[in-house]
Write an enzyme that holds these catalytic residues in place. Structure first.
Site, PDB file in Angstrom:
ATOM      1  N   ASN A 138       0.797  -1.226   0.000  1.00  0.00           N
ATOM      2  CA  ASN A 138       0.000   0.000   0.000  1.00  0.00           C
ATOM      3  C   ASN A 138       0.831   1.278   0.000  1.00  0.00           C
ATOM      4  OD1 ASN A 138       0.680  -0.826   2.685  1.00  0.00           O
ATOM      5  ND2 ASN A 138      -0.763   0.674   3.489  1.00  0.00           N
ATOM      6  N   GLU A 235       3.969  -4.772  12.867  1.00  0.00           N
ATOM      7  CA  GLU A 235       2.896  -3.779  12.716  1.00  0.00           C
ATOM      8  C   GLU A 235       1.868  -4.402  11.801  1.00  0.00           C
ATOM      9  OE1 GLU A 235       0.485  -1.691  11.105  1.00  0.00           O
ATOM     10  OE2 GLU A 235       2.007  -0.386  10.210  1.00  0.00           O
ATOM     11  N   CYS A 269      -3.165   1.168   6.992  1.00  0.00           N
ATOM     12  CA  CYS A 269      -3.267   0.478   8.281  1.00  0.00           C
ATOM     13  C   CYS A 269      -3.929   1.372   9.316  1.00  0.00           C
ATOM     14  CB  CYS A 269      -1.883   0.035   8.751  1.00  0.00           C
ATOM     15  SG  CYS A 269      -0.692   1.371   8.942  1.00  0.00           S
ATOM     16  N   GLU A 447       8.339   1.298  16.047  1.00  0.00           N
ATOM     17  CA  GLU A 447       9.280   1.916  15.138  1.00  0.00           C
ATOM     18  C   GLU A 447       9.241   3.424  15.367  1.00  0.00           C
ATOM     19  OE1 GLU A 447       9.475   0.025  11.029  1.00  0.00           O
ATOM     20  OE2 GLU A 447       7.508  -0.682  11.690  1.00  0.00           O
TER      21      GLU A 447
END
Length: 482
Positions: A138, A235, A269, A447
């Site tokens: 994405n 993630e 996300c 992160e």
């Protein structure tokens, strides 16, 4: 899955019209071990280089990205179907990322720990070694940068596996890193399917796995990492909520809901597709959002009058259309639906009409599962307690948004919501300096920011006796050694 043929070329398809952009050479699973071994060799020299050398490489990569941002954005748009305005912004974010981590290079320091007169004790920060980075389709260029830049800044190598549908800009980034002076093999990009990904996370010699993608694949990665005791950061996406209280700026909240649910064709996300609206303003809010959704047009983003692009993959288009049909079968109502541009119909592109649902039962799959497409669901709530219950009644916990002028309620909500990030009176705001990651099925680890320092380095403790020969090396200061 069967083994891929070594060095086979496969077409990379544009979701705009199904046409071939170019061909990419796929890696064989048998080649993965060689790539990791070569990265380990290059990493030793890289870690030994002066910090100023490493910083200069990262800054030169950032400059190269900025100089070529328009070309990168056009290629990314062709490969993902996203508008150039979005992919250009993402290219610039990638440049920002390399510049940010360049600033960390000479700040990788340990501590001196007071331990009395008998011992000098200090810590060293070391690179973890070879980082395996796996990124989805994405936002392929920006995600590649977010894996490669911190790895290199802290003295590591990076073996990156992009999604097989969108490898082109990651390959360009690897070339930029080498052109900037990084040792050959320090950054590897492995194009391939699930068998290549499996070979990578199971390879000997990894120091860290950093994965962005689906929950199902994340669990596979986690099991592989556990088998070899390699630390990993996951993630894994979300099904996030935006909560609209009746005292908020309604116009701003409407814009946020549209941005959170339909920007990037909902392929984020951090998409806020669960829209929870207080009952007292629900009717007005629903009407305003529905009107806006009905005016959205899906189509080729290179044409005027188009609001959103296609789904990036044909498989995702099928998943989203199935989710729409399933929601209807469960009793939900399509409150509003945008259109597909006439020229996009039958073009071979992967288009889905933007859709807004209302009247969903709480057990609805649309409220329970991540739908990576231009689909959102609106639900009323009575008060803060019910809103918080609905938000937390989810297997995911990546982000959440709350809209209210009551600052006490806003911070109370931020405290109590089960989420890695909370936005108050804003949405989808990210920065490399701010830690990012989720809880529950949205993954673990962080992160960005100082969290990257912890993630991409490991600590070593050093004890030196200052009274050699007096026996101080045979026990712990303050107690016996275990």
């Amino acid at each position: 899955m069967s083994k891929e043929v070594r060095n086979v070329e496969r077409p990379v398809i544009s979701p705009l019209d199904g046409s071939e952009i170019e061909r990419a050479v796929w890696t064989s699973p048998e080649d993965v071990a060689h790539a990791v071994s070569g990265a380990r060799t290059a990493q030793r020299d890289w870690a030994a280089a002066e910090p100023t050398v490493r910083r200069r490489v990262l800054l030169d990569v950032a400059a190269a990205i900025r100089a070529d941002a328009d070309t990168i954005a056009r290629l990314e748009s062709l490969n993902t179907g996203k508008p150039v305005v979005d992919t250009l912004r993402e290219a610039k974010r990638a440049a920002d990322c390399f510049e940010y981590y360049a600033g960390w290079v000479d700040h990788v320091v340990g501590d001196t720990l007071p331990m009395g007169d008998a011992n000098l004790v200090y810590t060293l920060r070391e690179p973890v070694g070879v980082v395996a980075g796996i990124v989805p389709w994405n936002m392929p260029f920006a995600f590649a940068a977010k894996k490669i830049a911190p790895a290199l800044a802290f003295g590591n190598a990076c073996v990156l596996k992009p999604a097989p549908e969108t490898p082109l800009t990651a390959l360009r980034l690897k070339d930029m890193v080498e052109a900037a002076g990084a040792p050959e093999g320090l950054v590897r990009v492995l194009v391939g399917g699930g068998d290549v990904g499996a070979a990578l996370v199971e390879a000997d010699g990894l120091g860290l796995i950093v994965f962005t993608g689906s929950v199902a694949t994340g669990k596979v990665v986690s099991r592989a990492a556990a088998g070899s005791l390699v630390p990993c950061v996951l993630e894994l996406g979300g099904n996030s909520a935006q909560v609209v209280f009746d005292d908020c700026d309604i116009d701003a909240a409407v814009e946020s809901v549209l941005l959170g649910g339909y920007a990037s064709t909902g392929q984020m996300c951090v998409a806020g597709r669960r829209i929870l609206v207080q009952e007292s303003v629900y009717e007005r809010f629903e009407a305003e959002v529905a009107e806006r959704v009905e005016n959205l047009v899906a189509g080729d983003v290179r044409r005027p009058g188009v609001s959103i692009g296609p789904q990036t993959t044909a498989a995702q288009r099928r998943i989203t259309l199935d989710a729409i049909r399933e929601a209807e079968a469960e009793g939900a109502t399509i409150r509003a639906q945008g259109s597909i541009a006439p020229e996009a119909e039958g073009s071979g592109g992967f288009y889905v009409p933007p859709t807004l649902f209302t009247g969903l039962p709480e057990h609805s799959s649309l409220l329970r599962e991540e739908v990576f497409g231009p689909v959102a669901a609106m639900t009323p709530f009575e008060d803060e307690a019910e809103a918080l219950r609905l938000v937390n009644d989810s297997a995911y916990g990546l982000v959440a948004g709350v809209w209210t002028r009551d600052i006490v309620r806003a911070h109370r909500f931020a405290r109590d919501v089960e989420s890695g990030t909370v936005w108050i009176n804003t949405f989808r705001v990210l920065n490399d300096r701010v830690p990012f990651g989720g809880v529950k099925d949205s993954g673990h680890g962080r992160e960005n920011g100082a969290s990257s320092f912890e993630t991409y380095t490991r600590v070593k403790s050093v004890w030196a006796s200052l009274e050699v020969g007096k026996g101080h090396g045979f026990g712990f200061a303050g107690g016996p050694a275990s």
